[in-house]
Design a protein around this motif. Structure first.
Motif, PDB file in Angstrom:
ATOM      1  N   LEU A 182       1.712  16.970  -3.248  1.00 47.65           N
ATOM      2  CA  LEU A 182       0.459  17.159  -3.994  1.00 47.65           C
ATOM      3  C   LEU A 182      -0.780  16.925  -3.136  1.00 47.65           C
ATOM      4  CD1 LEU A 182       1.479  15.290  -7.266  1.00 47.65           C
ATOM      5  CD2 LEU A 182       1.101  17.757  -7.044  1.00 47.65           C
ATOM      6  N   ALA A 183      -0.593  16.375  -1.951  1.00 44.14           N
ATOM      7  CA  ALA A 183      -1.734  16.003  -1.108  1.00 44.14           C
ATOM      8  C   ALA A 183      -2.555  17.226  -0.714  1.00 44.14           C
ATOM      9  CB  ALA A 183      -1.232  15.284   0.142  1.00 44.14           C
ATOM     10  N   GLY A 184      -3.844  17.008  -0.565  1.00 39.20           N
ATOM     11  CA  GLY A 184      -4.735  18.055  -0.094  1.00 39.20           C
ATOM     12  C   GLY A 184      -5.134  19.076  -1.137  1.00 39.20           C
ATOM     13  N   GLN A 185      -4.825  18.809  -2.406  1.00 43.05           N
ATOM     14  CA  GLN A 185      -5.149  19.766  -3.466  1.00 43.05           C
ATOM     15  C   GLN A 185      -6.273  19.272  -4.377  1.00 43.05           C
ATOM     16  OE1 GLN A 185      -1.578  21.349  -5.457  1.00 43.05           O
ATOM     17  NE2 GLN A 185      -0.347  20.581  -3.753  1.00 43.05           N
ATOM     18  N   GLY A 186      -6.913  18.184  -3.998  1.00 44.36           N
ATOM     19  CA  GLY A 186      -8.051  17.705  -4.772  1.00 44.36           C
ATOM     20  C   GLY A 186      -7.714  16.759  -5.896  1.00 44.36           C
ATOM     21  N   HIS A 187      -6.448  16.385  -6.036  1.00 39.55           N
ATOM     22  CA  HIS A 187      -6.065  15.456  -7.096  1.00 39.55           C
ATOM     23  C   HIS A 187      -6.478  14.028  -6.742  1.00 39.55           C
ATOM     24  CE1 HIS A 187      -3.790  18.693  -8.840  1.00 39.55           C
ATOM     25  NE2 HIS A 187      -2.940  18.751  -7.825  1.00 39.55           N
ATOM     26  N   ARG A 188      -6.651  13.237  -7.777  1.00 38.87           N
ATOM     27  CA  ARG A 188      -6.794  11.797  -7.600  1.00 38.87           C
ATOM     28  C   ARG A 188      -5.433  11.185  -7.946  1.00 38.87           C
ATOM     29  NH1 ARG A 188      -9.789   7.736 -11.781  1.00 38.87           N
ATOM     30  NH2 ARG A 188      -9.063   5.798 -10.847  1.00 38.87           N
ATOM     31  N   ILE A 189      -4.849  10.455  -7.005  1.00 38.12           N
ATOM     32  CA  ILE A 189      -3.472   9.985  -7.169  1.00 38.12           C
ATOM     33  C   ILE A 189      -3.428   8.459  -7.127  1.00 38.12           C
ATOM     34  CG2 ILE A 189      -1.131  10.051  -6.227  1.00 38.12           C
ATOM     35  CD1 ILE A 189      -1.855  12.769  -4.965  1.00 38.12           C
ATOM     36  N   LEU A 190      -2.889   7.861  -8.182  1.00 40.04           N
ATOM     37  CA  LEU A 190      -2.643   6.428  -8.239  1.00 40.04           C
ATOM     38  C   LEU A 190      -1.149   6.186  -8.082  1.00 40.04           C
ATOM     39  CD1 LEU A 190      -4.885   5.414 -11.291  1.00 40.04           C
ATOM     40  CD2 LEU A 190      -5.348   4.941  -8.871  1.00 40.04           C
ATOM     41  N   VAL A 191      -0.779   5.238  -7.229  1.00 39.76           N
ATOM     42  CA  VAL A 191       0.628   4.875  -7.071  1.00 39.76           C
ATOM     43  C   VAL A 191       0.792   3.402  -7.394  1.00 39.76           C
ATOM     44  CG1 VAL A 191       1.058   6.664  -5.346  1.00 39.76           C
ATOM     45  CG2 VAL A 191       0.416   4.371  -4.601  1.00 39.76           C
ATOM     46  N   SER A 192       1.933   3.070  -7.979  1.00 37.05           N
ATOM     47  CA  SER A 192       2.154   1.695  -8.411  1.00 37.05           C
ATOM     48  C   SER A 192       2.466   0.797  -7.217  1.00 37.05           C
ATOM     49  CB  SER A 192       3.291   1.632  -9.432  1.00 37.05           C
ATOM     50  OG  SER A 192       4.511   2.004  -8.843  1.00 37.05           O
ATOM     51  N   GLU A 193       2.329  -0.500  -7.461  1.00 36.43           N
ATOM     52  CA  GLU A 193       2.550  -1.488  -6.405  1.00 36.43           C
ATOM     53  C   GLU A 193       4.032  -1.661  -6.074  1.00 36.43           C
ATOM     54  OE1 GLU A 193      -1.018  -4.640  -7.336  1.00 36.43           O
ATOM     55  OE2 GLU A 193       0.638  -4.488  -8.788  1.00 36.43           O
ATOM     56  N   ARG A 194       4.909  -1.186  -6.943  1.00 34.01           N
ATOM     57  CA  ARG A 194       6.342  -1.323  -6.697  1.00 34.01           C
ATOM     58  C   ARG A 194       6.698  -0.668  -5.367  1.00 34.01           C
ATOM     59  NH1 ARG A 194      10.110  -3.020 -10.131  1.00 34.01           N
ATOM     60  NH2 ARG A 194      12.290  -2.521  -9.700  1.00 34.01           N
ATOM     61  N   ASN A 195       7.528  -1.307  -4.566  1.00 32.14           N
ATOM     62  CA  ASN A 195       7.810  -0.899  -3.193  1.00 32.14           C
ATOM     63  C   ASN A 195       6.500  -0.894  -2.402  1.00 32.14           C
ATOM     64  OD1 ASN A 195       8.732   0.219  -0.789  1.00 32.14           O
ATOM     65  ND2 ASN A 195      10.133   1.632  -1.798  1.00 32.14           N
ATOM     66  N   ALA A 196       5.982  -2.096  -2.209  1.00 34.16           N
ATOM     67  CA  ALA A 196       4.635  -2.265  -1.672  1.00 34.16           C
ATOM     68  C   ALA A 196       4.463  -1.618  -0.300  1.00 34.16           C
ATOM     69  CB  ALA A 196       4.299  -3.757  -1.597  1.00 34.16           C
ATOM     70  N   ASP A 197       5.452  -1.705   0.560  1.00 36.72           N
ATOM     71  CA  ASP A 197       5.315  -1.130   1.895  1.00 36.72           C
ATOM     72  C   ASP A 197       5.163   0.384   1.833  1.00 36.72           C
ATOM     73  OD1 ASP A 197       5.523  -3.641   2.984  1.00 36.72           O
ATOM     74  OD2 ASP A 197       7.636  -3.453   3.547  1.00 36.72           O
ATOM     75  N   HIS A 198       5.968   1.012   0.979  1.00 35.65           N
ATOM     76  CA  HIS A 198       5.887   2.470   0.851  1.00 35.65           C
ATOM     77  C   HIS A 198       4.561   2.875   0.227  1.00 35.65           C
ATOM     78  CE1 HIS A 198       8.247   6.394  -0.196  1.00 35.65           C
ATOM     79  NE2 HIS A 198       7.341   6.572   0.736  1.00 35.65           N
ATOM     80  N   ALA A 199       4.122   2.132  -0.789  1.00 37.40           N
ATOM     81  CA  ALA A 199       2.833   2.426  -1.416  1.00 37.40           C
ATOM     82  C   ALA A 199       1.699   2.300  -0.401  1.00 37.40           C
ATOM     83  CB  ALA A 199       2.601   1.487  -2.594  1.00 37.40           C
ATOM     84  N   ALA A 200       1.752   1.247   0.425  1.00 38.65           N
ATOM     85  CA  ALA A 200       0.707   1.046   1.427  1.00 38.65           C
ATOM     86  C   ALA A 200       0.695   2.178   2.444  1.00 38.65           C
ATOM     87  CB  ALA A 200       0.917  -0.298   2.125  1.00 38.65           C
ATOM     88  N   MET A 201       1.869   2.657   2.827  1.00 39.18           N
ATOM     89  CA  MET A 201       1.941   3.771   3.768  1.00 39.18           C
ATOM     90  C   MET A 201       1.324   5.036   3.176  1.00 39.18           C
ATOM     91  SD  MET A 201       3.761   6.781   4.380  1.00 39.18           S
ATOM     92  CE  MET A 201       5.307   6.556   3.486  1.00 39.18           C
ATOM     93  N   LEU A 202       1.610   5.309   1.904  1.00 40.48           N
ATOM     94  CA  LEU A 202       1.021   6.483   1.260  1.00 40.48           C
ATOM     95  C   LEU A 202      -0.501   6.373   1.199  1.00 40.48           C
ATOM     96  CD1 LEU A 202       3.586   6.967  -1.657  1.00 40.48           C
ATOM     97  CD2 LEU A 202       3.316   8.442   0.351  1.00 40.48           C
ATOM     98  N   ALA A 203      -0.992   5.182   0.818  1.00 40.36           N
ATOM     99  CA  ALA A 203      -2.445   4.994   0.716  1.00 40.36           C
ATOM    100  C   ALA A 203      -3.116   5.078   2.082  1.00 40.36           C
ATOM    101  CB  ALA A 203      -2.731   3.643   0.068  1.00 40.36           C
ATOM    102  N   ARG A 204      -2.409   4.664   3.101  1.00 32.23           N
ATOM    103  CA  ARG A 204      -2.965   4.674   4.458  1.00 32.23           C
ATOM    104  C   ARG A 204      -3.023   6.086   5.041  1.00 32.23           C
ATOM    105  NH1 ARG A 204       0.245   1.232   6.174  1.00 32.23           N
ATOM    106  NH2 ARG A 204       1.790   2.573   7.184  1.00 32.23           N
ATOM    107  N   THR A 205      -2.077   6.930   4.673  1.00 31.14           N
ATOM    108  CA  THR A 205      -1.965   8.243   5.316  1.00 31.14           C
ATOM    109  C   THR A 205      -2.487   9.400   4.471  1.00 31.14           C
ATOM    110  OG1 THR A 205       0.320   8.454   4.501  1.00 31.14           O
ATOM    111  CG2 THR A 205       0.013   7.502   6.706  1.00 31.14           C
TER     112      THR A 205
END
Length: 258
Positions: free
Chosen positions: A20-43
């Motif tokens: 879904l990235a790059g299509q103008g959406h606003r995406i919220l991800v849950s804190e569950r699996n914090a390392d993976h969530a942090a990687m998504l937010a970082r990249t």
């Protein structure tokens, strides 16, 4: 563009986020699996991490990617609205249960993404209504509406073919690499070999037709197929798929696999 929330941030959720990235959406991800969530937010710039209640409250479309036991624990306590759209990718959580767990939301679709949804080309069987899945993923993926939840669950069983077939391909590739001494070329060859077979002809018998075309008596394909059939491999695969029936609520098998 949509406000999309993800409950659960495992491999499939991450793949869907990247798709879904790059299509103008606003995406919220849950804190569950914090390392993976942090990687998504970082990249991915449009991704923000939030607690489950904030994910639901701040989204119009919520994609549920939880294990069934976790879903039954956390979903009832979240701030669902009647205007929410829910897309579930969870096995073992039927549509009727989701309607109860996520009330008063009623726009609920079930689908089965695979990890390569991140780059497109993923088949997405959907029940009962494909509109939400088509809107978000239909431009790059094959959306396949199915007629019933039983039919969707049969697709869940078919999706499990991935691991055993990949296991066979890994075994064959490893065999070739040992013979040639070049694992990179062996992987390239086997990948290209099977990619060439993966365009269905619209008859519903594509793979059966390919088998017929490779059945030349005395040929290598026919010889190896016969050896595997003597070992019981095809029948074992069908029998293995049948073991998934009780879990998926599928009716008992009515005939032998062909």
């Amino acid at each position: 563009m949509a406000r999309i929330g993800f409950l659960g941030t495992g491999e499939i959720a991450g793949a869907m986020v990247r798709g879904l990235a790059g299509q103008g959406h606003r995406i919220l991800v849950s804190e569950r699996n914090a390392d993976h969530a942090a990687m998504l937010a970082r990249t991915i710039p449009e991704v923000t991490i939030a607690a489950n209640p904030q994910v639901v409250a701040g989204s119009d479309v919520v994609i549920a990617c939880l294990m069934a036991a976790t879903a039954r624990q956390v979903l009832p306590d979240l701030p669902w609205r009647s205007d929410h759209t829910i897309i579930s990718v969870m096995v073992d959580v039927p549509h009727g249960d989701l309607a109860t767990l996520c009330a008063p939301a009623t726009d609920i679709a079930l689908t089965i993404p695979m990890p390569f949804i991140s780059s497109g080309g993923c088949p997405l069987p959907v029940f009962p209504d494909a509109a939400s899945v088509t809107a978000l993923f239909g431009a790059r993926n094959l959306v396949l509406p199915v007629a019933s939840e039983v039919a969707l669950n049969a697709h869940f069983a078919a999706s499990a073919l991935s691991a055993p077939i990949l296991r066979l391909l890994a075994e064959g590739t490893g065999w070739l690499a040992r013979e040639t001494g070049d694992p990179v070329a062996a992987e390239a060859y086997v990948t290209a070999l099977f990619a060439g077979y993966m365009t269905p002809d619209g008859t519903g018998r594509h793979f059966a037709g390919l088998l017929d075309s490779l059945a030349t008596e005395g040929g290598l394909n026919a010889a190896l197929r016969a050896a595997l059939e003597d070992l019981g491999a095809p029948a074992a695969l069908g029998a293995g798929m049948d073991t998934l029936r009780p879990r998926l609520g599928l009716p008992p098998a009515t005939g032998a696999a062909s």
